[in-house]
Design a protein around this motif. Structure first.
Motif, PDB file in Angstrom:
ATOM      1  N   UNK A 174       0.840  -1.197   0.000  1.00 53.62           N
ATOM      2  CA  UNK A 174       0.000   0.000   0.000  1.00 53.62           C
ATOM      3  C   UNK A 174       0.875   1.247   0.000  1.00 53.62           C
ATOM      4  N   UNK A 175       1.964   1.196   0.738  1.00 52.86           N
ATOM      5  CA  UNK A 175       2.875   2.337   0.773  1.00 52.86           C
ATOM      6  C   UNK A 175       3.414   2.622  -0.622  1.00 52.86           C
TER       7      UNK A 175
ATOM      8  N   UNK B  68       2.187   1.657  -3.711  1.00 52.25           N
ATOM      9  CA  UNK B  68       1.294   1.943  -4.826  1.00 52.25           C
ATOM     10  C   UNK B  68       0.072   2.750  -4.443  1.00 52.25           C
ATOM     11  N   UNK B  69      -0.079   3.045  -3.181  1.00 54.51           N
ATOM     12  CA  UNK B  69      -1.297   3.720  -2.754  1.00 54.51           C
ATOM     13  C   UNK B  69      -2.432   2.715  -2.669  1.00 54.51           C
TER      14      UNK B  69
ATOM     15  N   UNK C 102      -5.360   2.894  -3.895  1.00 51.35           N
ATOM     16  CA  UNK C 102      -6.034   2.740  -5.188  1.00 51.35           C
ATOM     17  C   UNK C 102      -5.305   1.799  -6.101  1.00 51.35           C
TER      18      UNK C 102
ATOM     19  N   UNK D  72       1.084   9.021   4.543  1.00 50.46           N
ATOM     20  CA  UNK D  72       1.217  10.175   3.653  1.00 50.46           C
ATOM     21  C   UNK D  72       0.414   9.947   2.388  1.00 50.46           C
ATOM     22  N   UNK D  73       0.608   8.769   1.833  1.00 47.19           N
ATOM     23  CA  UNK D  73       0.004   8.472   0.547  1.00 47.19           C
ATOM     24  C   UNK D  73      -1.503   8.542   0.573  1.00 47.19           C
ATOM     25  N   UNK D  74      -2.083   8.113   1.661  1.00 43.57           N
ATOM     26  CA  UNK D  74      -3.531   8.120   1.714  1.00 43.57           C
ATOM     27  C   UNK D  74      -4.067   9.021   2.817  1.00 43.57           C
ATOM     28  N   UNK D  75      -3.314  10.088   3.049  1.00 41.17           N
ATOM     29  CA  UNK D  75      -3.714  11.052   4.061  1.00 41.17           C
ATOM     30  C   UNK D  75      -5.154  11.510   3.874  1.00 41.17           C
ATOM     31  N   UNK D  76      -5.516  11.753   2.655  1.00 41.45           N
ATOM     32  CA  UNK D  76      -6.861  12.234   2.369  1.00 41.45           C
ATOM     33  C   UNK D  76      -7.899  11.261   2.864  1.00 41.45           C
ATOM     34  N   UNK D  77      -7.711  10.016   2.486  1.00 44.07           N
ATOM     35  CA  UNK D  77      -8.637   8.996   2.937  1.00 44.07           C
ATOM     36  C   UNK D  77      -8.625   8.912   4.464  1.00 44.07           C
TER      37      UNK D  77
ATOM     38  N   UNK E 239     -10.534  11.449   6.125  1.00 47.85           N
ATOM     39  CA  UNK E 239     -11.961  11.308   5.855  1.00 47.85           C
ATOM     40  C   UNK E 239     -12.581  10.150   6.642  1.00 47.85           C
TER      41      UNK E 239
END
Lengths: 208, 208
Positions: free
Chosen positions: B19-20, B22-23, B25, B105-110, B113
DNA sequence: CTTGGTTTGTACTGTGAGTACAACATACGA
DNA sequence: TCGTATGTTGTACTCACAGTACAAACCAAG
């Protein structure tokens, strides 16, 4: 694909709020089409997909920041004074465009995975600080520190996190007043530190 | 769904690196299944989907940070000393788990939320700093500043960005040495500031 | 050996990104 | 006026993948 007609570009900004709110994943291309008034087919004619929409919007934000900071940094003052100006400039642009900042935080991962954006991020945010810190040591207006790279990174973090989090809090009534407030606080921290005058320098023995 | 069997939990860590990199998604559930050895059907039996995987991993990281910082903060020393300890503790945990940090960091937005995570983020990172700054004013080990909230935010940013970016640079050979190095740099910045001794205090007239 | 929670394979559904393409508009030089 | 190039848009696809359904197997503990 690089020179998107001006009219479309301005319409695309209508998607910023949407993306900021729901993240790029939570935003369907159809939603973007509806919000901007640009039909899906037209979006795909000019842009390479959803990522490109984000890339366009953030690229613009980063250019604005790099521009404003660039101006602030290019004065005849000493580095300390220019640092203060740079902080204010960066925060000014960020608070002026809160939804772009929110989009940036929200999709930071994607942004850093888009090579052009990653470079622009560095240029807009980090490099000017790094340069100013070095300049300050040369002109004597800033102190020499043990680990300049790490300190530059931290200063960059202090400014950027303050700006981003202000943007995330929601738009303010008076962005430039907020920018001034934050800027003052950061400057106070970064230049003078938090130690009480009495306790200062009781840690390290060597002044240089 | 909250009490995921220990065995599965430990297997799930096998997905962090993925996940780190490739994110979330860019990572298919099937990939996670393969990387962890947990079949897709089993993942869905326990977890509510991809987001829940991320939520589990990051929740754990945040708990570790909050824990370590909590210990550092709960000593008999004055606030300035405890602040130094807290910085070191936070960086220590972060550098110990670089791929979790990268995923963050990569999925901070998620992450922001996801309501539970947003709260955990605040608890782990921001609140301890805020508290220490207030304590320092009380016990006289830290200076009173004009805008404590903004300063706390900046200090938080300085620490966190340094940690995250160190994690993003790739895992280091000796995490705890790096943590010590960064910690020293940040402490130097945050406590003593960057102004040269001569120029200090030529800006503001009132010491309090 | 039965009952109730887990585990897992397989097959399915639904959604939304991205593509194909044809019809139409617009501009501009010959 | 026409022809060609370049943009615009609607419609109708394809396809990958998240998430679901479900039945068969498994594994306690009583």
């Amino acid at each position: 694909m690089r020179k998107l007609p001006a009219k479309l570009a301005s319409q695309l900004y209508g998607a910023a709020e949407l993306i900021a709110e729901r993240g790029l994943d939570g935003t369907k291309i159809e939603d973007i089409a509806e919000a901007t008034g640009i039909p899906k087919a037209t979006i795909y004619y000019h842009l390479d997909g959803k990522n490109a929409v984000l890339e366009f919007l953030l690229g613009d934000l980063l250019d604005m920041i790099a521009g404003a900071v660039g101006v602030a940094v290019t004065s005849e003052e000493n580095a300390r004074t220019r640092l203060e100006a740079a902080v204010l400039a960066q925060l000014g642009v960020m608070l002026e465009h809160p939804s772009l900042c929110r989009a940036l935080v929200g999709d930071l991962g994607r942004a850093t995975r888009l090579p052009e954006l990653a470079a622009a991020l560095r240029t807009a945010f980090y490099e000017p600080i790094e340069q100013l810190l070095a300049d300050g040591v040369s002109d004597g207006s800033l102190r020499q520190v043990a680990d300049p790279a790490a300190v530059a990174l931290s200063v960059f973090g202090a400014i950027t996190v303050a700006g981003l989090s202000a943007a995330v809090e929601g738009p303010s009534a008076d962005p430039s007043a907020d920018a001034a407030r934050f800027s003052a606080a950061i400057t106070e921290l970064v230049l003078d530190g938090l130690a009480t005058p009495g306790s200062r320098d009781q840690r390290r023995g060597d002044p240089l």
